[in-house]
Structure formats: C-alpha cells, structure tokens
Design a protein around this motif. Structure first.
Motif, PDB file in Angstrom:
ATOM      1  N   LEU A  26       5.386  12.453  -1.426  1.00 58.70           N
ATOM      2  CA  LEU A  26       4.309  11.716  -2.108  1.00 58.70           C
ATOM      3  C   LEU A  26       4.140  12.208  -3.541  1.00 58.70           C
ATOM      4  CD1 LEU A  26       1.969   9.685  -1.911  1.00 58.70           C
ATOM      5  CD2 LEU A  26       0.515  11.565  -1.125  1.00 58.70           C
ATOM      6  N   LYS A  27       4.219  11.284  -4.494  1.00 57.59           N
ATOM      7  CA  LYS A  27       4.093  11.651  -5.916  1.00 57.59           C
ATOM      8  C   LYS A  27       2.811  11.123  -6.536  1.00 57.59           C
ATOM      9  CE  LYS A  27       7.992  13.786  -6.262  1.00 57.59           C
ATOM     10  NZ  LYS A  27       8.005  15.233  -6.485  1.00 57.59           N
ATOM     11  N   ALA A  28       2.263  10.022  -6.006  1.00 56.50           N
ATOM     12  CA  ALA A  28       1.017   9.479  -6.552  1.00 56.50           C
ATOM     13  C   ALA A  28       0.327   8.645  -5.496  1.00 56.50           C
ATOM     14  CB  ALA A  28       1.307   8.613  -7.779  1.00 56.50           C
ATOM     15  N   ASN A  29      -1.010   8.663  -5.511  1.00 56.04           N
ATOM     16  CA  ASN A  29      -1.802   7.898  -4.549  1.00 56.04           C
ATOM     17  C   ASN A  29      -3.088   7.458  -5.244  1.00 56.04           C
ATOM     18  OD1 ASN A  29      -2.649   6.795  -2.118  1.00 56.04           O
ATOM     19  ND2 ASN A  29      -3.524   8.710  -1.369  1.00 56.04           N
ATOM     20  N   GLU A  30      -3.008   6.358  -5.979  1.00 56.27           N
ATOM     21  CA  GLU A  30      -4.141   5.868  -6.767  1.00 56.27           C
ATOM     22  C   GLU A  30      -4.957   4.881  -5.940  1.00 56.27           C
ATOM     23  OE1 GLU A  30      -5.330   6.524  -9.815  1.00 56.27           O
ATOM     24  OE2 GLU A  30      -3.858   8.148  -9.962  1.00 56.27           O
ATOM     25  N   ILE A  31      -6.261   5.089  -5.890  1.00 57.41           N
ATOM     26  CA  ILE A  31      -7.117   4.185  -5.112  1.00 57.41           C
ATOM     27  C   ILE A  31      -8.301   3.723  -5.972  1.00 57.41           C
ATOM     28  CG2 ILE A  31      -8.564   3.947  -3.042  1.00 57.41           C
ATOM     29  CD1 ILE A  31      -6.866   6.294  -1.848  1.00 57.41           C
ATOM     30  N   ALA A  32      -8.465   2.404  -6.057  1.00 56.09           N
ATOM     31  CA  ALA A  32      -9.663   1.851  -6.706  1.00 56.09           C
ATOM     32  C   ALA A  32     -10.392   1.062  -5.626  1.00 56.09           C
ATOM     33  CB  ALA A  32      -9.256   0.929  -7.855  1.00 56.09           C
ATOM     34  N   SER A  33     -11.669   1.332  -5.441  1.00 55.27           N
ATOM     35  CA  SER A  33     -12.400   0.696  -4.339  1.00 55.27           C
ATOM     36  C   SER A  33     -13.505  -0.219  -4.839  1.00 55.27           C
ATOM     37  CB  SER A  33     -13.010   1.788  -3.455  1.00 55.27           C
ATOM     38  OG  SER A  33     -13.776   1.191  -2.443  1.00 55.27           O
ATOM     39  N   SER A  34     -13.690  -1.350  -4.165  1.00 54.86           N
ATOM     40  CA  SER A  34     -14.810  -2.237  -4.529  1.00 54.86           C
ATOM     41  C   SER A  34     -15.984  -2.029  -3.574  1.00 54.86           C
ATOM     42  CB  SER A  34     -14.363  -3.707  -4.529  1.00 54.86           C
ATOM     43  OG  SER A  34     -13.976  -4.115  -3.238  1.00 54.86           O
ATOM     44  N   VAL A  35     -15.960  -0.892  -2.856  1.00 53.54           N
ATOM     45  CA  VAL A  35     -16.975  -0.683  -1.810  1.00 53.54           C
ATOM     46  C   VAL A  35     -18.391  -0.676  -2.385  1.00 53.54           C
ATOM     47  CG1 VAL A  35     -16.912   1.865  -1.772  1.00 53.54           C
ATOM     48  CG2 VAL A  35     -17.486   0.601   0.292  1.00 53.54           C
ATOM     49  N   GLU A  36     -18.557  -0.175  -3.597  1.00 50.26           N
ATOM     50  CA  GLU A  36     -19.929  -0.150  -4.152  1.00 50.26           C
ATOM     51  C   GLU A  36     -20.437  -1.565  -4.425  1.00 50.26           C
ATOM     52  OE1 GLU A  36     -20.223   2.643  -7.367  1.00 50.26           O
ATOM     53  OE2 GLU A  36     -19.613   4.267  -6.025  1.00 50.26           O
ATOM     54  N   HIS A 117      -0.344   2.890   8.730  1.00 49.54           N
ATOM     55  CA  HIS A 117      -1.377   3.881   9.063  1.00 49.54           C
ATOM     56  C   HIS A 117      -0.812   5.001   9.947  1.00 49.54           C
ATOM     57  CE1 HIS A 117      -5.311   2.975   7.474  1.00 49.54           C
ATOM     58  NE2 HIS A 117      -5.343   1.741   7.937  1.00 49.54           N
ATOM     59  N   VAL A 118       0.205   4.703  10.720  1.00 49.69           N
ATOM     60  CA  VAL A 118       0.803   5.714  11.609  1.00 49.69           C
ATOM     61  C   VAL A 118       1.876   6.517  10.859  1.00 49.69           C
ATOM     62  CG1 VAL A 118       2.167   6.054  13.719  1.00 49.69           C
ATOM     63  CG2 VAL A 118       0.345   4.332  13.677  1.00 49.69           C
ATOM     64  N   VAL A 119       2.749   5.809  10.154  1.00 54.08           N
ATOM     65  CA  VAL A 119       3.906   6.456   9.510  1.00 54.08           C
ATOM     66  C   VAL A 119       3.485   7.373   8.359  1.00 54.08           C
ATOM     67  CG1 VAL A 119       6.035   5.964   8.214  1.00 54.08           C
ATOM     68  CG2 VAL A 119       5.501   4.662  10.274  1.00 54.08           C
ATOM     69  N   VAL A 120       2.310   7.124   7.758  1.00 52.67           N
ATOM     70  CA  VAL A 120       1.844   7.937   6.626  1.00 52.67           C
ATOM     71  C   VAL A 120       1.808   9.427   6.976  1.00 52.67           C
ATOM     72  CG1 VAL A 120      -0.629   7.739   7.167  1.00 52.67           C
ATOM     73  CG2 VAL A 120       0.090   8.090   4.809  1.00 52.67           C
ATOM     74  N   ASP A 121       1.627   9.724   8.261  1.00 53.24           N
ATOM     75  CA  ASP A 121       1.539  11.130   8.655  1.00 53.24           C
ATOM     76  C   ASP A 121       2.796  11.920   8.280  1.00 53.24           C
ATOM     77  OD1 ASP A 121      -0.048  13.177  10.154  1.00 53.24           O
ATOM     78  OD2 ASP A 121       1.836  13.249  11.254  1.00 53.24           O
ATOM     79  N   GLU A 122       3.934  11.234   8.181  1.00 50.03           N
ATOM     80  CA  GLU A 122       5.191  11.912   7.832  1.00 50.03           C
ATOM     81  C   GLU A 122       5.118  12.578   6.457  1.00 50.03           C
ATOM     82  OE1 GLU A 122       8.594   9.799  10.403  1.00 50.03           O
ATOM     83  OE2 GLU A 122       8.555   9.251   8.299  1.00 50.03           O
ATOM     84  N   LEU A 123       4.280  12.032   5.562  1.00 53.60           N
ATOM     85  CA  LEU A 123       4.190  12.608   4.212  1.00 53.60           C
ATOM     86  C   LEU A 123       3.651  14.037   4.261  1.00 53.60           C
ATOM     87  CD1 LEU A 123       2.717   9.604   2.170  1.00 53.60           C
ATOM     88  CD2 LEU A 123       5.087  10.402   2.212  1.00 53.60           C
ATOM     89  N   CYS A 305      -6.029   8.773   5.633  1.00 53.62           N
ATOM     90  CA  CYS A 305      -6.451   8.026   6.831  1.00 53.62           C
ATOM     91  C   CYS A 305      -7.056   6.681   6.425  1.00 53.62           C
ATOM     92  CB  CYS A 305      -7.503   8.809   7.619  1.00 53.62           C
ATOM     93  SG  CYS A 305      -6.850  10.264   8.442  1.00 53.62           S
ATOM     94  N   THR A 306      -7.955   6.704   5.438  1.00 53.65           N
ATOM     95  CA  THR A 306      -8.539   5.437   4.975  1.00 53.65           C
ATOM     96  C   THR A 306      -7.472   4.692   4.168  1.00 53.65           C
ATOM     97  OG1 THR A 306      -9.542   6.776   3.254  1.00 53.65           O
ATOM     98  CG2 THR A 306     -10.979   6.104   5.021  1.00 53.65           C
ATOM     99  N   ASP A 307      -7.710   3.400   3.907  1.00 54.63           N
ATOM    100  CA  ASP A 307      -6.668   2.558   3.305  1.00 54.63           C
ATOM    101  C   ASP A 307      -6.159   3.119   1.973  1.00 54.63           C
ATOM    102  OD1 ASP A 307      -6.913   0.924   5.439  1.00 54.63           O
ATOM    103  OD2 ASP A 307      -8.003  -0.671   4.399  1.00 54.63           O
ATOM    104  N   ASN A 308      -4.857   3.123   1.801  1.00 53.04           N
ATOM    105  CA  ASN A 308      -4.243   3.696   0.597  1.00 53.04           C
ATOM    106  C   ASN A 308      -2.836   3.134   0.411  1.00 53.04           C
ATOM    107  OD1 ASN A 308      -2.116   5.774   1.729  1.00 53.04           O
ATOM    108  ND2 ASN A 308      -3.917   5.943   3.023  1.00 53.04           N
ATOM    109  N   GLY A 309      -2.300   3.303  -0.786  1.00 48.56           N
ATOM    110  CA  GLY A 309      -0.960   2.794  -1.081  1.00 48.56           C
ATOM    111  C   GLY A 309       0.147   3.748  -0.648  1.00 48.56           C
ATOM    112  N   ALA A 310      -0.198   5.023  -0.485  1.00 50.91           N
ATOM    113  CA  ALA A 310       0.816   6.006  -0.082  1.00 50.91           C
ATOM    114  C   ALA A 310       1.416   5.639   1.267  1.00 50.91           C
ATOM    115  CB  ALA A 310       0.190   7.400  -0.028  1.00 50.91           C
ATOM    116  N   MET A 311       0.565   5.132   2.167  1.00 53.95           N
ATOM    117  CA  MET A 311       1.052   4.804   3.515  1.00 53.95           C
ATOM    118  C   MET A 311       2.052   3.646   3.475  1.00 53.95           C
ATOM    119  SD  MET A 311      -2.416   3.258   5.179  1.00 53.95           S
ATOM    120  CE  MET A 311      -2.720   1.495   5.293  1.00 53.95           C
ATOM    121  N   VAL A 312       1.822   2.741   2.539  1.00 57.45           N
ATOM    122  CA  VAL A 312       2.719   1.584   2.407  1.00 57.45           C
ATOM    123  C   VAL A 312       4.050   2.051   1.795  1.00 57.45           C
ATOM    124  CG1 VAL A 312       2.951  -0.711   1.394  1.00 57.45           C
ATOM    125  CG2 VAL A 312       0.708   0.102   2.137  1.00 57.45           C
TER     126      VAL A 312
END
Ligand code: KG4
Ligand code: ZN
Length: 347
Positions: A26-36, A117-123, A305-312
């Motif tokens: 994993l080299k980068a994991n940028e997250i922008a959320s619209s939750v607010e 969501h499952v495979v991300v654990d390999e990182l 665990c929560t939604d992210n691009g690293a898992m993809v």
C-alpha cells in the motif's frame, strides 16, 4: 518502484476512496467523505453522495499520486468498485476509471466491493491462506463467506435476512438520539456503559435451519419496546449502557456464528472485514473466542475496514498478478452484485 502499480477507485456509498498499491504494497489511501453533509438527513442521500464524489474524485486522485510519489503515467492498471452500491455514486467512479483506462492505455478491473473488503487484509497481514472464513459486516451487508484461492473464489455460507449489522447499529443509534452514522458513536458510548444492563435478543442464535444467517430487525424492535416501556415508567435511559447492551448482542451473535462457520468448514483462519469490523468490542470478543478455539484471526486496521480505495487496489493487484482477464470497457454498473462474482468479465 518494482512490480505493477494499481490505482483503486471506490465510490459505492459516501466515501470517495483512492488507493495505490505497488507490487502488493500500500502506497496511498486517500479518503474524502460526504458523511458530514449526510448527517443532517440521518442517512445517505444518493444524490448528495454522487455530487460529492464528482467534486472529490479528481483532487483525491492527485493527492494519492503525490503521496505515493508517482505520476498517473506510472499506473499499470485501474481497479474500480462496480457494485454493489448506490448506482449514481458508483457511476462517478466507474466513468472516471473507464476514462483513465482508455487515456492511459492500461487494463481495467471492475471489482466487487464485498470481495475487496475481505482481500484488503492482505495489505497488512500478508497473503490469505488457501481457505478462510470471511465475516463481512458493513452498513449494507452481513455475510459469512467461504473464501478460497486468496479471495478469488468466494461462496456465500449465510447472510442477514433483514437488516445488516451496521444498519442495526445506525438505526438503534438513532433511537438513542446519537448522530449518524451511529456505529462509531455506539462504540464510543458503549465504553462508558454496562453491557449487561439489558439482555437483548440474539437473532437466529439457536435456529439450526439458519445456522449461518443473521437477523437484526428483531433486536431493533426489542430496543424500541424497551425504551418505550422505560420512558413510560418514568425511568431515565442510560444511553451508554443501552449502547453497550446492544453492541454485546450484535457482537455475540456475529462471533458465535463466525467461529461455528470455521469449525463447520474445517478452516482455522477467520478474516473480518467491512465497516463494523472497526468496532472495538467485536475485535476484542472475536480475538478471545478465536484464541479459545485455536483459530487465527485477521482483522485489518479500522481505516481499512470502512470503505476505502486501498481495498479496491488490493483486489485489482491480485487479479492483475494472477492473470485474470481485464473487464470489458462497457461493463455494467449495478446496485447489486453477487459476492461470488469477484470482477466483471466478458460474459
Ligand atoms: O463498509 P462500510 O464503510 O460501508 C458499507 O459498505 O456499508 O460500513 C459502514 C457501516 C456503518 O453502518 C457504520 O455505522 C458501521 O459500518 N461502523 C461501525 C463502526 N465503524 C463503522 N459499527 C460499529 N462500530 C464501529 N466502530
Ligand atoms: Zn463497504
């Protein structure tokens, strides 16, 4: 950088996630959320999510490349969530991914959000063993999975018959007057509470015909009834203890069934993924119960665990290195996607 560089794009719900994985790292994991923006509506409004993705996606890609120290032309493949999720939100990611794939002349993998969501654990914890059980617990899904071949062969063992675990946390949090999304607030409140104040029902815990299925809507109804009765009796509701009791009921049934699935399948590794896997009580109880049964537990860090691009990107990287055919450029974006379909291929 040695090895293939994969850029992953996640826009299935309210997080715009861009991940970069190079040679499986994993080299980068940028997250922008619209939750607010969503919080004042008490739930995710699809149109707000789509618009927020549109605004966030390009800057997030730029930030991810800067963090990874690469330029877009270094990317060897694009991976994108193509389902399940909100169609309007997914379309922002898939359209961007298609444009990047054509513009850069690199392969495109349209992947399944649930498998990611499952495979991300390999990182974090290295390659998955040949056979593991996956407990996938998010806002939209609660499933027990038989995961083989490093996440490329997934079979559904059971799933929720009604609300997902995250949905139950969110809906019950609302009953308790906690903000949206309720899961993290319930987790926080529960730390100050007495988990044995109320013994709430453990849905389908002893139902052999639904051995690997879940049900959480009865719990929600039981909490609503309990709050109404206490209020009527003039008793004050101690929110932390109700949150802790609810959390205990959810986590108890999730961990009992996950371990039963491991025993049933004869596998000795359990992976937990999805937003609810960030829950602190779930992590502790799963570890205790796995230790007692000699099962190895793998749970990614909460941010993975929560939604992210690293898992993809992680799943895309695995597909690329295993020589799985790329997806056709005209692949469909759909709100539902069977978990056994890891990536979209030419039918
Ligand atoms: O995987 P995710 O980010 O999005 C979906 O694909 O649904 O999961 C979001 C869900 C929400 O229901 C949220 O309340 C829940 O995960 N969640 C938690 C915690 N953190 C997130 N639930 C319980 N405890 C947490 N710490
Ligand atoms: Zn998710």
């Amino acid at each position: 950088m040695n090895g293939p560089i994969v850029l992953g794009i996640e826009t299935s719900c309210d997080e715009t996630g861009i991940g970069i994985v190079a040679n499986g790292v994993l080299k980068a994991n940028e997250i922008a959320s619209s939750v607010e923006e969503q919080a004042r509506f008490g739930g995710v409004v699809p149109e707000i999510a789509s618009r927020a993705h549109l605004e966030a996606i390009e800057p997030a890609i730029e930030r991810a490349c800067a963090t990874a120290g690469i330029s877009l032309t270094d990317v060897d493949a694009i991976a994108v969530t193509s389902g399940p999720g909100l169609v309007g939100a997914l379309l922002v990611g898939t359209a961007t991914a298609k444009a990047l794939s054509i513009g850069l002349g690199v392969p495109l993998f349209a992947v399944n959000h649930l498998a990611a969501h499952v495979v991300v654990d390999e990182l974090e914890h290295g390659p998955l063993p040949e056979a593991v059980v996956g407990l996938l617990v998010s806002g939209g899904h609660s499933s027990l999975l038989s995961v083989r071949d490093g996440g490329l062969d997934i079979e559904l063992l059971g799933q929720t018959l009604d609300d997902a675990a995250g949905e139950a946390f969110d809906k019950i949090a609302r009953l308790l007057g906690l903000p949206f999304p309720g899961g993290p607030w319930m987790d926080k409140a529960a730390q100050e509470g007495d988990a044995h104040l109320v013994e709430f029902p453990r849905g389908l815990a002893r139902d052999e015909s639904h051995r690997f299925d879940f049900s959480f809507s009865g719990l929600k109804a039981a909490v609503a009834r309990w709050i109404a009765a206490e209020t009527k009796a003039g008793n004050e509701i101690h929110v932390p203890s109700v949150a802790a009791s609810v959390q205990e009921a959810i986590v108890d049934v999730l961990t009992v069934k996950a371990i039963d699935a491991c025993v049933f399948s004869g596998v000795s590794d359990l992976v937990i993924g999805g937003g609810v896997a960030a829950n602190s009580r779930l992590r502790v109880m799963a570890q205790e119960r796995c230790d007692a049964r000699g099962i190895r537990l793998r749970v990614p860090s909460p941010i993975l665990c929560t939604d992210n691009g690293a898992m993809v990107a992680a799943l895309g990287s695995r597909l690329l290195t295993r020589g799985v055919p790329e997806s056709p450029i005209d692949f469909d974006t759909t709100s539902t996607m069977n978990v056994s379909l890891i990536s979209r291929s030419r039918e």
